[in-house]
Design a protein around this motif. Structure first.
Motif, PDB file in Angstrom:
ATOM      1  N   ARG A  52       0.846  -1.189   0.000  1.00  0.00           N
ATOM      2  CA  ARG A  52       0.000   0.000   0.000  1.00  0.00           C
ATOM      3  C   ARG A  52       0.885   1.244   0.000  1.00  0.00           C
ATOM      4  N   ASP A  53       0.438   2.264  -0.699  1.00  0.00           N
ATOM      5  CA  ASP A  53       1.223   3.477  -0.836  1.00  0.00           C
ATOM      6  C   ASP A  53       0.272   4.660  -0.999  1.00  0.00           C
ATOM      7  N   THR A  54       0.789   5.843  -0.822  1.00  0.00           N
ATOM      8  CA  THR A  54       0.068   7.065  -1.148  1.00  0.00           C
ATOM      9  C   THR A  54       0.975   7.886  -2.048  1.00  0.00           C
ATOM     10  N   SER A  56       1.377  11.261  -4.029  1.00  0.00           N
ATOM     11  CA  SER A  56       0.878  12.645  -4.159  1.00  0.00           C
ATOM     12  C   SER A  56      -0.564  12.764  -3.681  1.00  0.00           C
ATOM     13  N   GLY A  57      -0.854  12.106  -2.565  1.00  0.00           N
ATOM     14  CA  GLY A  57      -2.169  12.190  -1.961  1.00  0.00           C
ATOM     15  C   GLY A  57      -3.172  11.180  -2.461  1.00  0.00           C
ATOM     16  N   VAL A  58      -2.820  10.383  -3.480  1.00  0.00           N
ATOM     17  CA  VAL A  58      -3.735   9.387  -4.037  1.00  0.00           C
ATOM     18  C   VAL A  58      -3.372   8.011  -3.489  1.00  0.00           C
ATOM     19  N   PRO A  59      -4.287   7.342  -2.784  1.00  0.00           N
ATOM     20  CA  PRO A  59      -3.997   5.984  -2.308  1.00  0.00           C
ATOM     21  C   PRO A  59      -3.748   5.050  -3.492  1.00  0.00           C
ATOM     22  N   THR A  61      -1.895   0.887  -4.716  1.00  0.00           N
ATOM     23  CA  THR A  61      -1.241  -0.379  -4.401  1.00  0.00           C
ATOM     24  C   THR A  61      -0.173  -0.640  -5.448  1.00  0.00           C
ATOM     25  N   PRO A 107      -3.736   3.091  -8.751  1.00  0.00           N
ATOM     26  CA  PRO A 107      -4.312   4.107  -7.868  1.00  0.00           C
ATOM     27  C   PRO A 107      -5.767   3.815  -7.535  1.00  0.00           C
ATOM     28  N   ASP A 108      -6.135   4.095  -6.299  1.00  0.00           N
ATOM     29  CA  ASP A 108      -7.545   4.069  -5.926  1.00  0.00           C
ATOM     30  C   ASP A 108      -8.118   5.452  -6.214  1.00  0.00           C
ATOM     31  N   TYR A 109      -8.332   5.698  -7.509  1.00  0.00           N
ATOM     32  CA  TYR A 109      -8.853   7.002  -7.913  1.00  0.00           C
ATOM     33  C   TYR A 109     -10.267   7.185  -7.363  1.00  0.00           C
ATOM     34  N   ASP A 123      -6.909  12.261 -10.739  1.00  0.00           N
ATOM     35  CA  ASP A 123      -6.086  11.381  -9.911  1.00  0.00           C
ATOM     36  C   ASP A 123      -5.106  10.576 -10.758  1.00  0.00           C
TER      37      ASP A 123
END
Length: 297
Positions: A52-54, A56-59, A61, A107-109, A123
């Motif tokens: 899991r990562d973020t 630039s503010g976007v969660p 994987t 990204p979890d847009y 996103d």
């Protein structure tokens, strides 16, 4: 023989466990929960790692397999812009990481209806720009996606081109949704996954106050000139077959290097069954080869 039985079993599973929930009658929140459970049958290869990562503010994987030294794939998941996540797509992205030798960033847009257009596109662009800032060269990045994520992949490339941002090395799309007006949906003899009333409702939720013919919502109405080499894969048993074939025609019209692969008797985003169904595994392998071929050394 065993593959034929498996194919029939998977088709029936999709018809019974996925298609019934993709209807406007089921609340979006419940659709998200149910589809997460349905995707548990799509499994990544052994040895695949997820972090899991973020960005630039976007969660997001990150999916990796082995050393993953070849580059990065920005993968935009499907789900009609209203459901789906990086978690539901661990199977397909895990296999893509294995065959491409790349790390796959999913990204979890933001999803509609809470976040209509252009939230998802914003996103996707944010993550792409962040990859450049992290030191990836454009030629080391590929963009890929399925269904709505396939349309989003093309829209992202169009926006980057128009803003004169260096483009990724290639685009790969599985069953892309490129015309949200639904004016030219295909009518297969059977459709194991999608229902037109559901995609129609999802389109309206995503577009919000914008026109469905906005090229960044429906790339079918846009100019594809100067986009990167494009691979399109689609099944013959899906209402988006025409979308895929039209995308190929439009891309060729605009002199984009394009390959269209139609898989007879297979359904919407059948690649989620990679590792189980041989033809799905072969399709992912072809996608990996396309991506590797165009990556910069």
């Amino acid at each position: 023989m065993l593959q034929q039985v498996l194919e029939a079993t998977l088709r029936t599973t999709m018809m019974r466990l996925v298609r019934p929930f993709l209807t406007p009658a089921v609340p979006v929140a419940l659709q998200r929960t149910l589809i997460t459970q349905a995707y548990r049958s799509s499994t990544p290869p052994r040895g695949c790692r997820f972090e899991r990562d973020t960005i630039s503010g976007v969660p997001a994987t990150r999916s990796t397999f082995g050393e993953n030294t070849n580059g990065a794939i920005l993968y935009l998941h499907g789900g009609g812009y209203i459901i789906g996540s990086s978690s539901t797509h661990r199977g397909i992205t895990g296999h893509l990481a294995k065959v491409s030798g790349c790390q796959v960033i999913v990204p979890d847009y933001r999803l509609a209806p809470e976040h209509p257009f252009p939230a998802a596109l914003d996103d996707a662009e944010t993550v792409y720009m962040a990859l450049l800032e992290q030191g990836f060269q454009p030629g080391q990045i590929a963009v890929a996606g399925d269904s709505a994520g396939g349309g989003l992949s093309v829209a992202l490339a169009m926006r980057l081109r128009d803003r004169q941002v260096p483009l990724p090395s290639s685009i790969t799309v599985f069953s892309p949704w490129i015309d949200l007006t639904q004016q030219q949906l295909y009518s297969p003899e059977r459709e194991p996954v999608l229902q037109a009333p559901w995609t129609e409702k999802a389109a309206k939720l995503y577009a919000g106050s914008e026109s469905l013919t906005n090229p960044l919502i429906s790339p079918a109405f846009g100019d594809l000139t100067n986009l990167p080499p494009l691979l399109i894969q689609v099944g013959s048993e899906e209402i988006l077959l025409n979308d895929a074939e039209r995308l190929a025609s439009l891309a060729k019209r605009d002199d984009v290097q394009t390959t269209l692969e139609v898989f007879n008797s297979l359904w919407h985003v059948f690649q989620v069954h990679s590792g189980q169904l041989d033809r799905a595994t072969d399709a992912i392998a072809a996608a990996g080869a396309h991506i590797k071929h165009h990556l910069a050394d």
